[in-house]
Design a protein around this motif. Structure first.
Motif: not given
Lengths: 290, 296
Positions: B141-142, B166-169, B195-201
């Motif tokens: 949340q922060r 710190g984020f949940d999925p 997070y490579l999935d983050e970059a990819e997305h």
């Protein structure tokens, strides 16, 4: 927590360049209000900075008070509460200005609040206006509370002559200014928020002891008086005594005088010195942060 | 999704250099980031990501090279320039004794054309935490509050340094939607992430930085020749598992359909993931770098 993760697009399609430009004074005053709110929400600040001088005055008055009076062989005599009220005013000013700023800014540097602020269009001057405003307001509120308690609970009588209140005004302003610039400068000394409290409160407490805030200054050994006279707190306390005590007590001072001239000079010198150090050492980032 | 960019560059970097105590942290980086693009910077810890980004943000001085961010040298940035960018730092604390709404409302004063504080709070999903003191927020949340402060001033360019730690999925998915919508409205986004999935997305283009140099720069689908790499076709035959590495997976599958009547049991076709390519890239570069330093 389900959320609509969208934001409405810009409504007018403009780049907003013609909108009002943030102004250092307006933002500084908003920061002062915010800082004051934070100050009074932090229970440690309220108890150990705001209330401590008032509590100490009460303790001194109750423990040493009674029917005894100070200096009755040389003057008409004075009770402990009356004599220590100016000292507690001086201690309070140093705690609200120097201690609050040195600890608070060190913590804000450590947790990267300062770095975040530096990345916004907030004018840097607004940050300092906010700190100064917070210190002035908190110190004034503390003095009012201290004087009310002194008068109501311990029967201290306040001066009635306008000249005494004028003295109080310039002593208050010079003392607060010195504590403020020195607090900003000293905030660069602690390396972390954790060590800040000890590195600030320890030396300040020693300084308060050797400046005649908790004792009668002339009761200190002469060499401690000499050391104390180098620092601003002694002069702030003496100035406060000159404002709050009847003029016959001038003879009780070590030099036999309120020494207004030297007080202005020495507090002024500390303000200039503090300002130079504050300007040269202030950093928006931690030392380990590139 | 096919995106065309205006020719104006939001960020333009040539031969950027920065050393700490004689050791190069950034060692000749060139970058061009177009307006409206989501650009991801990947790299191991200590590779020079944060140094590069903080030079672009105006926090650190460079030793050499030229840098233009929104047409201005960030080393000479003023308040007007800062009102056009948004910064979400890697880790920030503070404001513990203020509520979410108080912090956002206050920071809104800093910007000439701030978004509606309530809209921003809603957009990062802190609606039900408006009156909660920052001290009582969870780590995730922060982080949402950090993001809210970053987008509050309607930035043309938004820097996000590891924003979803710190984020949940679920929160990460919501964050991705928010970032995509900002980009859709024309905000340029520079993102560093682990997070490579983050970059990819999210990212239109990805740069991999190792040892202060960019070792690969491409779309997530093509990075490191990923799209040209051989595919692996796997299936279950009557005699157990089969695996074929091939440049022509379609032909292999065509042949298999003649062997099997109907569905091919356990059929998968995989290309190297972005993570496979990334690990290969940083592995290669580290080796090369070590070899180079061993032969002065």
């Amino acid at each position: 927590m389900s959320t609509p993760s969208t934001l409405p697009a810009r409504t007018d399609g403009s780049a907003g360049t013609s909108a009002r430009r943030p102004n250092a004074l307006r933002i500084g005053l908003a920061r002062a209000a915010l800082e004051l709110k934070v100050f009074f929400r932090e229970s440690a600040a309220v108890v150990f900075v705001f209330l401590l001088p008032i509590v100490l005055l009460g303790v001194f008055a109750l423990v040493f008070g009674g029917d005894d009076t100070l200096f009755d062989e040389r003057t008409a005599g004075i009770d402990f509460a009356t004599y220590f009220t100016p000292g507690m005013a001086a201690a309070g000013i140093m705690m609200v200005s120097f201690q609050t700023l040195a600890v608070g800014i060190a913590a804000e540097r450590d947790d990267r609040t300062l770095k975040r602020l530096r990345g916004t269009p907030m004018p840097p001057m607004a940050y300092f206006i906010g700190k100064i405003g917070m210190v002035l307001a908190a110190a004034a509120l503390q003095l009012i509370a201290l004087l009310v308690v002194a008068v109501v609970a311990f029967g201290v009588s306040l001066p009635t002559e306008p000249a005494k209140w004028a003295t109080f005004a310039w002593v208050f302003l010079l003392g607060t200014a010195a504590g403020t610039v020195l607090g900003i400068a000293y905030s660069s000394v602690p390396k972390s928020a954790k060590s800040a409290e000890a590195l600030v409160v320890g030396p300040l407490l020693v300084l308060l002891f050797i400046s005649g805030v908790f004792f009668v200054f002339s009761d200190l050994p002469e060499w401690l008086q000499t050391i104390g006279a180098v620092f601003p707190v002694k002069w702030l306390a003496q100035g406060m005594r000159s404002a709050f005590l009847p003029d016959e007590f001038e003879t009780v001072e070590v030099s036999g005088s309120w020494e207004h001239g030297p007080t202005i000079l020495i507090l002024g010198a500390w303000i200039v010195l503090g300002l130079i150090f504050a300007l040269r050492t202030f950093r928006w980032k931690r030392r380990d942060d590139g | 999704m096919m995106t065309t960019y205006p020719t104006t560059a939001a960020v333009s970097v040539r031969d950027l250099r920065k050393a700490y105590n004689g050791t190069a942290a950034v060692d000749g980086v060139d970058l061009d980031i177009s307006t409206g693009e989501i650009f991801a910077l990947l790299g191991p810890n200590g590779a020079g990501k944060t140094t590069t980004v903080e030079i672009l943000e105006g926090y650190r001085r460079r030793d050499g090279g030229t840098v233009e961010v929104l047409g201005t040298d960030p080393g000479r940035a003023n308040q007007a320039w800062r009102s056009r960018i948004g910064i979400v730092l890697q880790s920030t604390g503070g404001h513990d004794d203020l509520t979410v709404a108080e912090v956002i409302n206050h920071f809104a004063l800093y910007y000439p054309d701030a978004r509606q504080p309530d809209e921003v709070i809603a957009a990062v999903g802190l609606d039900d935490k408006r009156k909660t003191r920052v001290r009582h927020l969870s780590g995730g949340q922060r982080r949402r509050l950090d993001v809210a402060l970053g987008i509050l001033g309607r930035p043309e360019l938004l820097f996000l340094d590891e924003p979803t730690t710190g984020f949940d999925p679920e929160a990460r998915r919501e964050f991705w939607t928010l970032i995509s919508s900002l980009a859709h409205d024309g905000t340029t986004i520079v993102l560093t992430t682990h997070y490579l999935d983050e970059a990819e997305h999210l990212a239109n283009r990805v740069a991999v930085i190792v040892g202060g140099r960019i070792v690969a720069l491409d779309t997530p689908a093509s990075l490191g020749g990923r799209d040209r790499d051989h595919a692996i076709v796997r299936w279950h035959g009557a005699d157990g598992r089969h695996e074929v590495t091939t440049a022509e997976p379609t032909r292999v599958v065509n042949e298999l359909t003649t062997t099997f009547d109907g569905e091919i049991p356990g059929l998968t076709i995989t290309r190297p993931t972005l993570e496979d390519v990334y690990l290969r890239l940083i592995g290669d570069s580290t080796t090369t770098h070590q070899t180079m330093t061993e032969q002065p």
